[in-house]
Design a protein around this motif. Structure first.
Motif, PDB file in Angstrom:
ATOM      1  N   ALA A  13       0.838  -1.207   0.000  1.00  0.00           N
ATOM      2  CA  ALA A  13       0.000   0.000   0.000  1.00  0.00           C
ATOM      3  C   ALA A  13       0.868   1.250   0.000  1.00  0.00           C
ATOM      4  CB  ALA A  13      -0.922  -0.009   1.210  1.00  0.00           C
ATOM      5  N   HIS A  14       1.932   1.247   0.787  1.00  0.00           N
ATOM      6  CA  HIS A  14       2.836   2.393   0.856  1.00  0.00           C
ATOM      7  C   HIS A  14       3.539   2.597  -0.487  1.00  0.00           C
ATOM      8  CE1 HIS A  14       6.516   4.634   1.912  1.00  0.00           C
ATOM      9  NE2 HIS A  14       5.827   5.129   2.929  1.00  0.00           N
ATOM     10  N   ALA A  15       4.018   1.502  -1.090  1.00  0.00           N
ATOM     11  CA  ALA A  15       4.732   1.611  -2.363  1.00  0.00           C
ATOM     12  C   ALA A  15       3.840   2.174  -3.461  1.00  0.00           C
ATOM     13  CB  ALA A  15       5.270   0.232  -2.773  1.00  0.00           C
ATOM     14  N   ALA A  16       2.602   1.677  -3.559  1.00  0.00           N
ATOM     15  CA  ALA A  16       1.680   2.160  -4.589  1.00  0.00           C
ATOM     16  C   ALA A  16       1.374   3.647  -4.376  1.00  0.00           C
ATOM     17  CB  ALA A  16       0.394   1.344  -4.575  1.00  0.00           C
ATOM     18  N   ALA A  17       1.154   4.030  -3.119  1.00  0.00           N
ATOM     19  CA  ALA A  17       0.857   5.432  -2.829  1.00  0.00           C
ATOM     20  C   ALA A  17       2.067   6.319  -3.106  1.00  0.00           C
ATOM     21  CB  ALA A  17       0.412   5.575  -1.378  1.00  0.00           C
TER      22      ALA A  17
END
Length: 565
Positions: A338-342
């Motif tokens: 989730a952090h990487a995509a954001a």
């Protein structure tokens, strides 16, 4: 005495009947004499027509061969180098190579540089397993590595008369150099993946400032190396979310109602994402995006390109790929994803995409693979570029069922635009159907020949690179971990030519594919393609100009022949 006209006419008619009778008998079996001049004329006309057709075909072939004469001569000259491999390697070192799309930043660094950094920063060496470690907190000045005799200052360990032996053994431990299987480390696979924990202390520290400094230094070193190899673009895989923030976010997810019953049992990742957002994901992403801007500023300050674009490394463009440790507990994998995509959405000019890293054959990765692919597909959507390690497996390394679906799920479920390695394609269900789908979707495969050899023992005709090429799947050559494997990108082009028999045209196409499949905006990608085409034009003109005229004539004549002659 003149004969009456009627008599003359009658004799003529009798003569004609006799002649027709003779002709008829000759047609039934008796050879007849004919005038040869007519047949000769026909044969001459046929020969002339054939000559004209052959000449026309040769002219067309010559026009085709010489329409880009420098490229034709370069390809022909390359083939002559197969009998002299050192010259082939030198040729490939000068050849433009587009980009390296599959490289882990810390794994790209050679052990010698890590040792130099560790000595500079006062790190310690644990001799028992040749691991670099930070100095213990509170260690006295006279014992900077503490009182445990097993832990010694690295600077002291590599100094003195026996220091070279320690240095050499440490280089071997931090790479696959001179690897010899032992009971403790029985395979190249284990040695390869075991190196990262040994040199990790030299790649930064628990604080962002030390990590940013080390990362900037590593990036600049790699950019200079790439420029020396005629590489113009790179995508570095790095970890951008770890430490206490990651653990705290994972704990918040586990404590949320969305994770009731266990996160690994959730088929719908949307409620999980909402829980992560509620726990402060946006603030963490914003903070990291700001730190990444600071990191880029550090890199540019080290490169010093603003005042002089001619400095080493200044011609190479780069982006980061946010890597996710696939062998962590499910909650940590989810929050990393989730952090990487954001982060890709928040800092697209710095972070180009995401990837899952870590051994694909490890227990957690195998257990959670399908769940991971669902998470990626949902969290990345259609706007976040995804490249995935998939099919980095082989028969015997894992049970046969685990070989049959990893590449397909990465393409169909996770929406990967590039597949890293893809070595196990032969074991996938409906291999030809999957290859056709990859070709149709323009999914590229990142081939790392040395890595597949060292980690999986797959080399030569067993490697599927020709299978991908024959199916029309885009192929790019990559290093994976140049420092750990003790290679460079030129070496992978060399292996493709030497071990796989690929020609100059195929290698050139792979260099272009490395740009066309880069995670760059369209306008920047087109600009980089223009740079590459100009570099190839200059390279091929230089190769052609250095050839003597008889060699040029011979290479053109050889190019005129059908393939395989």
């Amino acid at each position: 005495m003149r004969r009456p006209p009627d008599e003359i006419s009658g004799r003529r008619m009798q003569h004609r009947k006799l002649q027709r009778s003779r002709d008829s008998r000759g047609a039934r079996g008796r050879p007849c004499r004919r005038d040869p001049s007519g047949a000769l004329i026909v044969r001459r006309r046929i020969a002339i027509a054939a000559f004209v057709l052959i000449a026309a075909a040769l002219v067309v072939r010559l026009a085709f061969v010489t329409r880009d004469l420098p490229a034709t001569l370069t390809a022909g000259q390359f083939e002559t180098l197969r009998a002299e491999l050192p010259r082939m390697r030198a040729f490939l070192a000068r050849m433009p190579k587009g980009g390296d799309l599959h490289t882990h930043l810390s794994g790209a660094v050679y052990a010698e540089r890590f040792i130099g950094v560790a000595v500079r920063d006062g790190l310690c060496l644990r001799r028992a397993d040749w691991t670099l470690l930070p100095r213990p907190a509170g260690a006295p000045a006279d014992h900077p590595c503490g009182t445990d005799p097993a832990l010694v200052p690295l600077a002291e360990a590599v100094a003195g008369g026996r220091g070279q032996t320690t240095y050499d053994l440490l280089v071997n431990a931090l790479s696959t150099r001179w690897f010899v299987p032992t009971l403790a480390v029985p395979s190249g696979h284990d040695q390869f993946f075991g190196t990262f924990g040994k040199f990790n202390a030299a790649t930064g520290g628990p604080e962002w400032d030390s990590t940013a400094r080390a990362t900037a230094e590593m990036v600049v070193d790699q950019l200079r190396q790439y420029e020396a190899e005629q590489v113009q673009y790179a995508e570095f895989m790095v970890t951008l979310f770890e430490g206490e923030d990651r653990r705290r976010l994972a704990q918040a997810l586990l404590a949320s109602p969305a994770a009731a019953g266990g996160i690994d049992g959730q088929s719908d990742p949307v409620p999980l994402l909402e829980a992560v957002k509620g726990a402060g994901l946006a603030d963490l992403v914003s903070a990291r995006a700001a730190q990444l801007k600071d990191l880029v500023a550090r890199i540019e300050a080290l490169r010093g390109c603003a005042g002089d674009r001619g400095k080493p490394g200044c011609t190479v463009a780069y982006r980061f790929i946010a890597q996710v440790n696939r062998n962590a507990p499910p909650a940590e994998v989810f929050v990393q994803t989730a952090h990487a995509a954001a982060l890709v959405r928040a800092a697209p000019g710095i972070v180009a995409g995401l990837n899952y890293v870590g051994p694909e054959d490890y227990r957690i990765s195998l257990r959670d693979y399908r769940m991971h692919m669902r998470w990626i597909g949902a969290l990345a959507g259609h706007d976040v570029p995804v490249a995935l390690h998939a099919g980095e497996l082989w028969l015997g390394l894992v049970p046969p069922p685990d070989l049959t679906f990893h590449i397909r799920e990465a393409v169909e479920v996770a929406g990967a635009r590039r597949i890293g390695h893809g070595t196990a394609i032969a074991f996938e269900r409906d291999m030809d159907g999957l290859l056709a789908q990859m070709r149709r979707k323009d999914v590229a495969v990142e081939i790392a020949l040395t890595s597949s050899d060292v980690i999986l023992g797959v080399r030569g005709p067993e490697h599927p690179i020709r299978t991908y090429l024959s199916a029309g799947v885009p192929v790019v050559l990559s290093t994976d971990d140049a420092g750990v494997s003790r290679i460079d990108l030129t070496n992978e082009y060399f292996r493709a030519a030497r071990d796989q028999g690929l020609g100059y045209g195929q290698l050139k196409a792979m260099a272009r594919a490395a740009i066309t499949h880069a995670f760059l905006p369209l306008d920047e990608r087109q600009w980089q393609l223009g740079r590459l085409d100009s570099a190839f034009l200059a390279f091929e003109r230089k190769v052609a100009s250095d050839l003597p005229l008889p060699t040029k004539a011979r290479l053109v004549a050889r190019a005129m022949l059908p393939a395989g002659w």
